[in-house]
Design a protein around this motif. Structure first.
Motif, mmCIF file in Angstrom:
data_model
loop_
_atom_site.group_PDB
_atom_site.id
_atom_site.type_symbol
_atom_site.label_atom_id
_atom_site.label_comp_id
_atom_site.label_asym_id
_atom_site.label_seq_id
_atom_site.Cartn_x
_atom_site.Cartn_y
_atom_site.Cartn_z
ATOM 1 N N VAL A 126 0.846 -1.191 0.000
ATOM 2 C CA VAL A 126 0.000 0.000 0.000
ATOM 3 C C VAL A 126 0.882 1.241 0.000
ATOM 4 N N GLN A 127 0.861 1.977 -1.107
ATOM 5 C CA GLN A 127 1.607 3.228 -1.168
ATOM 6 C C GLN A 127 0.624 4.369 -1.416
ATOM 7 N N CYS A 128 0.334 4.713 -2.649
ATOM 8 C CA CYS A 128 -0.716 5.723 -2.827
ATOM 9 C C CYS A 128 -2.070 5.140 -2.431
ATOM 10 N N GLY A 129 -2.230 3.820 -2.562
ATOM 11 C CA GLY A 129 -3.428 3.139 -2.101
ATOM 12 C C GLY A 129 -4.568 3.076 -3.089
ATOM 13 N N PHE A 130 -4.469 3.764 -4.212
ATOM 14 C CA PHE A 130 -5.606 3.842 -5.128
ATOM 15 C C PHE A 130 -5.951 2.476 -5.712
ATOM 16 N N CYS A 131 -4.953 1.674 -6.011
ATOM 17 C CA CYS A 131 -5.192 0.383 -6.659
ATOM 18 C C CYS A 131 -5.522 -0.727 -5.675
ATOM 19 N N ILE A 132 -5.300 -0.493 -4.374
ATOM 20 C CA ILE A 132 -5.341 -1.577 -3.407
ATOM 21 C C ILE A 132 -6.715 -2.223 -3.253
ATOM 22 N N PRO A 133 -7.833 -1.493 -3.263
ATOM 23 C CA PRO A 133 -9.123 -2.194 -3.166
ATOM 24 C C PRO A 133 -9.310 -3.232 -4.273
ATOM 25 N N GLY A 134 -9.013 -2.849 -5.504
ATOM 26 C CA GLY A 134 -9.117 -3.812 -6.600
ATOM 27 C C GLY A 134 -8.097 -4.921 -6.482
#
Length: 219
Positions: A126-134
């Motif tokens: 988890v860095q910017c976190g934008f992709c993590i949910p997907g």
């Protein structure tokens, strides 16, 4: 005053307040009920063409899935529909009425993040976190069908999830850690035949809605 040049449009009563023609609406609306994360969620007076992603975020307040590309290419909006991973930006929400929809909000166990979500955080995915949910949805989908994927199988499963920050190493480490932890606490179970092909999830094609079965699936 000088007259307006011929190429300029001079506002008139018709252009300021145009009269709409009578007839059926170009944007028909509908109402339906979505079964999301185990609960019925009514959707009222919605444009029939709204995507599942839009309805989840804007109408139901489930903002976990992200709108990264609106073209089914980035994986940020991944959810499951009837147990199948789909890009929710490509799925008309009305077509999923009667199906079981699971979003990243539905991965929690007793109000706590799932083991996959905890591992992604612990391994630096988890860095910017934008992709993590997907990404979390994809990993859950992978491990539901393949309890001990190789690194190659994990990479193949993640090929539809774009990440600009982490380089994927943290995600691969997280999958490895989850598999090891589950194996350490699991009771012995019957193993699949040696010739059984492990399931590698992929996003369903537009319009399929994730309810189709595919050759090679291990359910």
């Amino acid at each position: 005053p000088e007259p307006a040049p011929e190429h300029e449009l001079v506002p008139t009563e018709e252009t300021i307040a145009p009269v709409l023609p009578d007839g059926p609406s170009e944007h028909p609306s509908t109402s339906y009920v979505l079964h999301v994360n185990g609960a019925d969620r009514p959707v009222s007076d919605a444009w029939i063409g709204e995507s599942l992603l839009y309805v989840l975020r804007e109408r139901l307040g489930l903002a976990g899935a992200k709108d990264g590309c609106s073209q089914g290419e980035c994986g940020a909006c991944n959810v499951q529909v009837d147990g199948r991973l789909v890009a929710s930006c490509l799925v008309p929400a009305a077509t999923t009425a009667g199906s079981e929809v699971r979003t990243v909000e539905g991965l929690a166990v007793d109000g706590e993040p799932s083991d996959v979500q905890r591992a992604l955080a612990a391994c630096g995915a988890v860095q910017c976190g934008f992709c993590i949910p997907g990404m979390a949805m994809t990993v859950h989908d992978l491990l539901e069908g393949n309890h001990a994927p190789s690194e190659l199988e994990t990479r193949q499963a993640l090929c539809g999830n774009l990440c600009r920050c982490s380089g994927y190493r943290g995600v691969l480490d997280a999958v490895r850690d989850v598999v090891a932890a589950r194996e350490a606490t699991a009771e012995p179970v019957a193993t699949a035949p040696d010739d059984a092909e492990p399931r590698i999830p992929h996003q369903a094609a537009p319009g399929e809605g994730g309810v189709q079965t595919h050759e090679g699936d291990v359910r």
